[in-house]
Design a protein around this motif. Structure first.
Motif, short mmCIF file in Angstrom:
data_model
loop_
_atom_site.label_atom_id
_atom_site.label_comp_id
_atom_site.label_asym_id
_atom_site.label_seq_id
_atom_site.Cartn_x
_atom_site.Cartn_y
_atom_site.Cartn_z
N ARG A 167 0.83 -1.15 -0.08
CA ARG A 167 -0.03 0.16 0.21
C ARG A 167 0.94 1.28 0.02
NH1 ARG A 167 -4.68 -1.22 4.51
NH2 ARG A 167 -5.35 -3.51 3.68
N PRO A 168 1.11 1.88 -1.11
CA PRO A 168 1.97 3.02 -1.21
C PRO A 168 1.45 4.19 -0.35
CG PRO A 168 0.65 2.92 -3.37
CD PRO A 168 0.44 1.59 -2.38
N LEU A 169 2.41 4.79 0.40
CA LEU A 169 2.12 5.73 1.29
C LEU A 169 2.56 7.16 1.02
CD1 LEU A 169 2.06 3.71 4.62
CD2 LEU A 169 0.22 4.44 3.38
N ARG A 209 -8.11 1.25 1.66
CA ARG A 209 -8.63 2.13 2.73
C ARG A 209 -7.70 2.45 3.84
NH1 ARG A 209 -14.98 0.41 3.96
NH2 ARG A 209 -15.89 0.52 1.77
N GLN A 210 -7.68 3.80 4.05
CA GLN A 210 -6.72 4.00 5.27
C GLN A 210 -7.25 3.40 6.46
OE1 GLN A 210 -3.98 5.63 4.76
NE2 GLN A 210 -4.20 6.36 2.67
N GLU A 211 -6.35 2.49 7.13
CA GLU A 211 -6.64 1.71 8.34
C GLU A 211 -5.83 2.13 9.54
OE1 GLU A 211 -6.83 -2.54 8.08
OE2 GLU A 211 -7.55 -2.35 5.72
N ALA A 217 0.67 8.58 8.70
CA ALA A 217 0.86 9.29 9.87
C ALA A 217 1.53 8.41 10.87
CB ALA A 217 -0.63 9.75 10.25
N ASP A 218 1.02 7.09 11.01
CA ASP A 218 1.35 6.17 11.79
C ASP A 218 2.85 5.72 11.56
OD1 ASP A 218 -0.96 5.55 13.12
OD2 ASP A 218 -1.84 4.59 11.25
#
Length: 242
Positions: A167-169, A209-211, A217-218
C-alpha cells in the motif's frame, strides 16, 4: 513595517493556517501581543471575517478571498531557485507542472523583478533521474494519491529478489535517491523501497482504505519515536528496510 503592510500580513498568515494564535502572529511579525489583538480587532471592524478570539486563535471565515498577490523580489527569487532544483529530481509530469506554475508566477511580476529572478546564478544540472526512474516515480506518486495497491518486483541491498504487494504511502527524496514508503502485506509492517531497485511494478485496479496503524501518519510517528532513540536512523534506516 507600515501598519497597512502589517495588517495585510496578518490576513495572509491567518489565511494560510487552520488556526493562528496571537503568539504565533506576534512572533512572525515581531510585535507585541497587544498589537496583534488591536490589529485583529481593527480588521474585524473593517469587515474581514476573522473568527476566534484572544487566547484561543484566529482563522478566516469560509468564502473570503483576497485579490491577486504580488511577490516580493526575495520571494520570486526563492520560487525560481526552488523550481530549478526540483525539476531535476522529480518525474516528468511533475516537472511540467512546475514549469507551468513558474511561468504563471513570473508573468505577474514587473519586468525588472522578473528579469532579476530569472537571472539568478543558481542552477541544478540536468543529471538527475533517468527515464525509467522518472516513469516509476510518477506512477508510484500517482498510486499514492489514488490509494491503489502496487505489486513490486524488488531486489534488496544484497540483490535478493522478492515479489511484494504494498500500500504506497509516500515518496521520499534522500539526495539522488528516491524511496517509496509503504505498508508491505508480505512483512505485515511498514517498509521502504528504493525506486532504483524496483525491477518492475504494476499498479493494480484494487484500492485500499486508510486503516488505523497502517497510514503515513502512523509511519511518521514510528519514525519519530525511533529517531529519538537512535538519531542516525530515519525512513531509510534498518528498522524500515524491505
Amino acid at each position: 513595517m507600515r501598519r497597512a503592510d502589517r495588517l495585510f500580513q496578518i490576513v495572509q498568515l491567518i489565511r494560510g493556517r487552520r488556526l493562528s494564535t496571537a503568539a504565533f502572529l506576534a512572533g512572525r511579525l515581531e510585535v507585541s501581543l497587544r498589537t496583534i489583538y488591536r490589529d485583529v480587532a481593527d480588521l474585524q471592524h473593517q469587515g474581514i471575517p476573522i473568527e476566534g478570539e484572544a487566547g484561543v486563535g484566529y482563522r478566516l471565515g469560509a468564502g473570503f478571498e483576497l485579490p491577486p498577490l504580488m511577490f516580493s523580489q526575495g520571494e520570486a527569487n526563492a520560487l525560481v531557485a526552488a523550481a530549478r532544483l526540483a525539476q531535476t529530481w522529480v518525474d516528468g509530469g511533475m516537472a511540467r507542472e512546475i514549469e507551468g506554475a513558474l511561468g504563471k508566477i513570473l508573468s505577474v511580476l514587473p519586468p525588472a523583478a522578473r528579469a532579476a529572478a530569472e537571472a539568478q546564478a543558481l542552477y541544478a544540472p540536468g543529471s538527475g533521474l533517468d527515464t525509467l526512474a522518472q516513469a516509476a516515480l510518477q506512477a508510484l506518486r500517482e498510486a499514492v494519491q489514488s490509494c491503489h495497491v502496487v505489486r513490486l518486483d524488488y531486489a534488496d541491498v544484497q540483490g535478493r529478489p522478492s515479489l511484494r504487494r504494498v500500500r504506497p504511502l509516500g515518496c521520499f527524496y534522500w539526495g539522488k535517491v528516491w524511496t517509496l514508503s509503504a505498508w508491505c502485506e508480505l512483512r505485515d509492517d511498514f517498509r521502504g523501497f528504493r525506486i532504483d531497485r524496483i525491477a518492475a511494478f504494476e499498479v493494480l485496479d484494487e484500492r485500499f482504505r486508510q486503516e488505523p496503524g497502517k497510514t503515513l501518519a502512523d509511519l511518521l510517528r514510528q519514525v519519530e519515536a525511533r529517531m529519538r532513540d537512535c538519531p542516525a536512523e530515519g525512513l531509510d534506516g534498518a528498522a524500515f528496510s524491505s
